[in-house]
Design a protein around this motif. Sequence first.
Motif, PDB file in Angstrom:
ATOM      1  N   UNK A 175       0.947  -1.045  -0.093  1.00  0.00           N
ATOM      2  CA  UNK A 175      -0.106  -0.161  -0.078  1.00  0.00           C
ATOM      3  C   UNK A 175       0.337   0.872   0.311  1.00  0.00           C
ATOM      4  N   UNK A 176       0.899   1.833  -1.205  1.00  0.00           N
ATOM      5  CA  UNK A 176       1.710   3.210  -1.031  1.00  0.00           C
ATOM      6  C   UNK A 176       1.701   3.641   0.037  1.00  0.00           C
ATOM      7  N   UNK A 195       3.553   7.985   4.894  1.00  0.00           N
ATOM      8  CA  UNK A 195       2.317   8.793   5.767  1.00  0.00           C
ATOM      9  C   UNK A 195       2.669   9.975   5.331  1.00  0.00           C
ATOM     10  N   UNK A 196       0.640   9.969   5.527  1.00  0.00           N
ATOM     11  CA  UNK A 196       0.690  11.665   5.172  1.00  0.00           C
ATOM     12  C   UNK A 196       1.187  12.281   4.076  1.00  0.00           C
ATOM     13  N   UNK A 214       6.795   9.442  -4.549  1.00  0.00           N
ATOM     14  CA  UNK A 214       7.200   8.645  -5.714  1.00  0.00           C
ATOM     15  C   UNK A 214       7.720   7.718  -5.209  1.00  0.00           C
ATOM     16  N   UNK A 215       7.479   6.486  -6.098  1.00  0.00           N
ATOM     17  CA  UNK A 215       8.004   5.262  -6.226  1.00  0.00           C
ATOM     18  C   UNK A 215       8.603   5.173  -7.612  1.00  0.00           C
ATOM     19  N   UNK A 216       9.883   5.256  -7.094  1.00  0.00           N
ATOM     20  CA  UNK A 216      10.986   5.350  -9.015  1.00  0.00           C
ATOM     21  C   UNK A 216      11.269   3.522  -8.990  1.00  0.00           C
ATOM     22  N   UNK A 217      11.337   2.989 -10.191  1.00  0.00           N
ATOM     23  CA  UNK A 217      12.005   1.514 -10.380  1.00  0.00           C
ATOM     24  C   UNK A 217      12.719   2.222 -11.177  1.00  0.00           C
ATOM     25  N   UNK A 218      14.180   1.439 -10.944  1.00  0.00           N
ATOM     26  CA  UNK A 218      14.774   1.948 -12.022  1.00  0.00           C
ATOM     27  C   UNK A 218      16.152   0.350 -11.559  1.00  0.00           C
TER      28      UNK A 218
END
Length: 237
Positions: free
Chosen positions: A53-54, A59-60, A88-92
């Motif tokens: 869960x993002x 949080x917040x 932000x979720x960064x995928x690399x």
Amino acid sequence: MSSQKPHHPLNVDGEPRAFFGRRSGKRLHKGQDQLFKELLPELEIALGDEMLDPKVLFPGADRHEIEIGYGGGEHLSLEASRHRDTGYIGCEVFSGGIAKLLQQIDEEELGNIRLYTDDALKLLQKLPEASLDGAFLLYPDPWPKTRHHKRRFISPLTLSELGRTLKPGAPFRFATDIEDYANWTLAHILRAPDFVFAPERARIWHEPYAGWEPTRYEEKARAAGRNISFYLSFRRR
């Protein structure tokens, strides 16, 4: 780090999906190596058996967005600095790109970024439905040879997972300087039931997004003589 067995996404035929891409290049210098050892473990997402869960990651945070294949992190770090109330979720997977972003996170004290260092599809499959407010795929590897097109990130499977995880009305933005990949993506989007392509006017797809700053991949394309880019914007139905 998780000790679980690796999870292998399946393609549309139910077979394990192969992942292609460089994971390492030049040797990291001392400062980057230190950030890999000390900062990356604090930010790296490890998948478990449960959904991710993002809201728990950030949080917040008011919003949650993902960038798939952030390269050197120029766009991701800029967005994170502009919108500190967004997670932000960064995928690399490329170590050089991860190192560059870690430096920016450290220097700019960006506390609203978390990193995933494996195939982004695995992460998407662990996110809850309608949990993301936006997604970016900017200048991905075009895999130009026809026999390599199956390696492109855009596919019915990945679009299905993006559609599942994006909130209704949320944008998915795709940029490339390769016309064939732009056409490939548009063709897949038009067949995808979850997305709408409704440009405001003709050729707007050649205009950068509002607030856009060129990435290093875009600058390399310009230096190579590829002066036309495609900035495609789609919406989750």
